[in-house]
Motif scaffolding. Structure first.
Motif, PDB file in Angstrom:
ATOM      1  N   ASP A  37      -5.963 -22.530 -11.014  1.00 47.61           N
ATOM      2  CA  ASP A  37      -7.143 -23.330 -10.673  1.00 47.61           C
ATOM      3  C   ASP A  37      -8.376 -22.436 -10.589  1.00 47.61           C
ATOM      4  O   ASP A  37      -8.310 -21.320 -10.079  1.00 47.61           O
ATOM      5  CB  ASP A  37      -6.952 -24.025  -9.319  1.00 47.61           C
ATOM      6  CG  ASP A  37      -6.035 -25.227  -9.438  1.00 47.61           C
ATOM      7  OD1 ASP A  37      -5.824 -25.685 -10.574  1.00 47.61           O
ATOM      8  OD2 ASP A  37      -5.534 -25.676  -8.402  1.00 47.61           O
ATOM      9  N   GLY A  38      -9.459 -22.952 -11.045  1.00 47.47           N
ATOM     10  CA  GLY A  38     -10.722 -22.237 -10.925  1.00 47.47           C
ATOM     11  C   GLY A  38     -10.963 -21.220 -12.025  1.00 47.47           C
ATOM     12  O   GLY A  38     -12.013 -20.590 -12.073  1.00 47.47           O
ATOM     13  N   VAL A  39      -9.975 -21.034 -12.907  1.00 50.60           N
ATOM     14  CA  VAL A  39     -10.140 -20.084 -14.012  1.00 50.60           C
ATOM     15  C   VAL A  39     -10.391 -20.869 -15.291  1.00 50.60           C
ATOM     16  O   VAL A  39      -9.728 -21.889 -15.543  1.00 50.60           O
ATOM     17  CB  VAL A  39      -8.872 -19.205 -14.179  1.00 50.60           C
ATOM     18  CG1 VAL A  39      -9.047 -18.255 -15.360  1.00 50.60           C
ATOM     19  CG2 VAL A  39      -8.591 -18.441 -12.900  1.00 50.60           C
ATOM     20  N   THR A  43      -9.630 -16.208 -23.830  1.00 56.68           N
ATOM     21  CA  THR A  43     -10.499 -15.027 -23.907  1.00 56.68           C
ATOM     22  C   THR A  43     -10.007 -13.993 -22.904  1.00 56.68           C
ATOM     23  O   THR A  43      -9.333 -14.326 -21.917  1.00 56.68           O
ATOM     24  CB  THR A  43     -11.952 -15.381 -23.554  1.00 56.68           C
ATOM     25  OG1 THR A  43     -11.995 -15.852 -22.193  1.00 56.68           O
ATOM     26  CG2 THR A  43     -12.502 -16.455 -24.485  1.00 56.68           C
ATOM     27  N   MET A  44     -10.390 -12.745 -23.129  1.00 52.09           N
ATOM     28  CA  MET A  44      -9.951 -11.684 -22.216  1.00 52.09           C
ATOM     29  C   MET A  44     -10.505 -11.886 -20.806  1.00 52.09           C
ATOM     30  O   MET A  44      -9.753 -11.727 -19.825  1.00 52.09           O
ATOM     31  CB  MET A  44     -10.335 -10.312 -22.783  1.00 52.09           C
ATOM     32  CG  MET A  44      -9.624  -9.173 -22.100  1.00 52.09           C
ATOM     33  SD  MET A  44      -7.801  -9.340 -22.162  1.00 52.09           S
ATOM     34  CE  MET A  44      -7.475  -8.785 -23.822  1.00 52.09           C
ATOM     35  N   PRO A  45     -11.784 -12.249 -20.636  1.00 52.53           N
ATOM     36  CA  PRO A  45     -12.259 -12.495 -19.250  1.00 52.53           C
ATOM     37  C   PRO A  45     -11.449 -13.575 -18.533  1.00 52.53           C
ATOM     38  O   PRO A  45     -11.160 -13.439 -17.335  1.00 52.53           O
ATOM     39  CB  PRO A  45     -13.716 -12.936 -19.464  1.00 52.53           C
ATOM     40  CG  PRO A  45     -14.119 -12.297 -20.748  1.00 52.53           C
ATOM     41  CD  PRO A  45     -12.893 -12.315 -21.615  1.00 52.53           C
ATOM     42  N   TYR A  63      -5.017 -13.410 -13.945  1.00 56.10           N
ATOM     43  CA  TYR A  63      -4.113 -12.466 -13.274  1.00 56.10           C
ATOM     44  C   TYR A  63      -4.729 -11.910 -11.989  1.00 56.10           C
ATOM     45  O   TYR A  63      -4.009 -11.440 -11.100  1.00 56.10           O
ATOM     46  CB  TYR A  63      -3.699 -11.347 -14.232  1.00 56.10           C
ATOM     47  CG  TYR A  63      -2.716 -11.851 -15.276  1.00 56.10           C
ATOM     48  CD1 TYR A  63      -1.462 -12.317 -14.895  1.00 56.10           C
ATOM     49  CD2 TYR A  63      -3.052 -11.894 -16.617  1.00 56.10           C
ATOM     50  CE1 TYR A  63      -0.566 -12.804 -15.833  1.00 56.10           C
ATOM     51  CE2 TYR A  63      -2.167 -12.376 -17.570  1.00 56.10           C
ATOM     52  CZ  TYR A  63      -0.924 -12.840 -17.168  1.00 56.10           C
ATOM     53  OH  TYR A  63      -0.031 -13.335 -18.088  1.00 56.10           O
ATOM     54  N   ALA A  64      -6.048 -11.993 -11.883  1.00 60.05           N
ATOM     55  CA  ALA A  64      -6.696 -11.572 -10.631  1.00 60.05           C
ATOM     56  C   ALA A  64      -6.264 -12.479  -9.483  1.00 60.05           C
ATOM     57  O   ALA A  64      -6.252 -12.048  -8.326  1.00 60.05           O
ATOM     58  CB  ALA A  64      -8.211 -11.587 -10.795  1.00 60.05           C
ATOM     59  N   ILE A 109      -2.169  -6.620 -21.385  1.00 61.43           N
ATOM     60  CA  ILE A 109      -2.516  -7.830 -22.133  1.00 61.43           C
ATOM     61  C   ILE A 109      -2.760  -7.453 -23.592  1.00 61.43           C
ATOM     62  O   ILE A 109      -3.572  -6.555 -23.885  1.00 61.43           O
ATOM     63  CB  ILE A 109      -3.770  -8.517 -21.537  1.00 61.43           C
ATOM     64  CG1 ILE A 109      -3.527  -8.848 -20.057  1.00 61.43           C
ATOM     65  CG2 ILE A 109      -4.116  -9.776 -22.329  1.00 61.43           C
ATOM     66  CD1 ILE A 109      -4.762  -9.360 -19.323  1.00 61.43           C
ATOM     67  N   TYR A 110      -2.020  -8.121 -24.470  1.00 57.85           N
ATOM     68  CA  TYR A 110      -2.145  -7.867 -25.907  1.00 57.85           C
ATOM     69  C   TYR A 110      -3.128  -8.874 -26.506  1.00 57.85           C
ATOM     70  O   TYR A 110      -3.155 -10.046 -26.109  1.00 57.85           O
ATOM     71  CB  TYR A 110      -0.793  -8.043 -26.609  1.00 57.85           C
ATOM     72  CG  TYR A 110       0.225  -6.961 -26.313  1.00 57.85           C
ATOM     73  CD1 TYR A 110       0.822  -6.853 -25.059  1.00 57.85           C
ATOM     74  CD2 TYR A 110       0.608  -6.063 -27.302  1.00 57.85           C
ATOM     75  CE1 TYR A 110       1.764  -5.867 -24.799  1.00 57.85           C
ATOM     76  CE2 TYR A 110       1.559  -5.077 -27.057  1.00 57.85           C
ATOM     77  CZ  TYR A 110       2.129  -4.980 -25.800  1.00 57.85           C
ATOM     78  OH  TYR A 110       3.062  -4.007 -25.540  1.00 57.85           O
TER      79      TYR A 110
END
Lengths: 220, 162
Positions: free
Chosen positions: B57-59, B64-66, B72-73, B94-95
């Motif tokens: 949630d919230g992501v 995209t990488m960000p 994962y944060a 992350i690949y």
């Protein structure tokens, strides 16, 4: 006053087959080979305007036509079809030399349900082939959109609503990523997956199967 | 020597592993994917693009990488320089290829552990082992203290579940 051209045209249309069929020859007039006994009596030989074998791109078999009752019966590969259809969406014995019955060009189409069954079988074979190709090419990928961005998978989605029963049969035995295809085809009719259930593929499969049952894509 | 179906499949899709430098560590399953596995889950799939799959949630739901780093944060990972083993930390890699992030692996017992698509989990000693055109290369790394993986200290690993 008689229009000679019209008369000539009508005579051509009324021309009987040049080579009499054994089905209508006087000696065997009462026997329609390839048809069940009950039919022989039901129609009687005298009503048979034409009987014989025809073959085309989508049909081959024995045909008998009864113009008085506007009926046609066919026997295809040993399967007796009592109510075949005379129509436009069809097969012709030969474009160059169409069969004629009483001057009417004979066009034969197998019974719709038989044609539908054949079409469904063909669709299923095509699906299985595409699905196998998709699995071979994408089983090592993890992101659904990457798996869906595959030509074979896109062809399955492109089949539209008619492929849904096949996908649901597939979903009964596997949890492959069919959800993307289901959602793409069902669009705004697709079920809502709760936040709790998201990602849980067995639960999602259950939800889709229930949706398939409610919408008539899953039998039983 | 007769190869198992798993080995045939793994080496077909990941040519860098044809040297045999890997170990199959699970049955094949579709219950979870690599993104979930890297986050410590094995009962659901994570996916930014598929609305039927989980994404924190919230992501932002984007590939995209960000967005991946933000996802994962939520499990207390922070960006780090590389995938070298560090005492007291566990890492993920992350690949990504030209289409964006494609795969995530996690450090486990000094090696890397990956869930390979619909197939098997494997342990591979190097990040390069599973590089290919579909996964791309390991281009981003994150780490967190190993204490976050200790059930005595934390009931849930990731913020989004609290």
């Amino acid at each position: 006053m008689i229009d000679n051209d019209l008369l000539s045209s009508m005579q051509g249309r009324l021309q009987k087959p040049t080579k009499p069929s054994p089905y209508t020859s006087p000696a065997r007039r009462r026997t329609l080979i390839g048809f069940p006994p009950e039919l022989q009596g039901a129609f009687g030989s005298g009503q048979t305007a034409f009987a014989g074998q025809v073959s085309g791109d989508r049909f081959s078999g024995n045909v008998a036509i009864f113009p008085r009752s506007n009926r046609i019966v066919v026997n295809q590969n040993g399967v007796f079809i009592p109510q075949a259809v005379l129509g436009n969406d069809v097969v012709v014995a030969s474009e160059k030399e169409p069969l004629r019955a009483g001057g009417i060009r004979v066009i034969v189409s197998a019974q719709p349900r038989v044609a539908q069954a054949e079409a469904q079988e063909s669709l299923e074979l095509e699906f299985k082939s595409l699905a196998q190709r998709w699995r071979n090419e994408t089983a090592h990928l993890s992101i659904a959109s990457e798996k869906a961005n595959n030509f074979a998978y896109q062809q399955i989605v492109g089949m539209g609503e008619k492929v849904l029963p096949i996908i649901f049969r597939e979903l009964e035995t596997t949890t492959s990523d069919w959800f993307w295809a289901l959602r793409a085809i069902a669009r705004d009719r697709a079920p809502v997956i709760s936040a709790e259930d998201r990602g849980r593929v067995r639960r999602i499969a259950e939800i889709w199967m229930e949706w398939g049952r409610q919408n008539g894509y899953v039998s039983g | 020597m007769v190869m198992s179906p798993a080995d045939i499949w793994v080496q077909h899709h990941f040519p860098n592993l044809r040297n045999g430098q890997y170990r199959v560590t699970s049955e094949d399953t579709r219950d979870y994917n690599c993104l979930a596995w890297a986050a410590g889950e094995n009962d659901r799939k994570w996916d930014p693009n598929d609305p039927d799959h989980h994404w924190p949630d919230g992501v932002l739901r984007e590939q995209t990488m960000p967005a991946f780093i933000a996802a994962y944060a939520t499990c207390h990972y922070v960006e780090c320089q590389d995938g070298e083993s560090e005492e007291g930390f566990e890492k993920i890699a992350i690949y990504a290829n030209q289409r964006g992030p494609q795969h995530a692996a996690k450090q486990l017992n000094g090696a890397w552990s990956s869930k390979l698509g619909d197939g098997w989990d494997i342990e591979h000693p190097t990040l390069e082992g599973i590089e290919n055109s579909a996964y791309g290369k390991a281009v981003a790394f994150m780490k967190r203290p190993t204490t976050f993986n200790d059930p005595k200290l934390f009931v849930n690993e990731c913020d989004y579940e609290k």
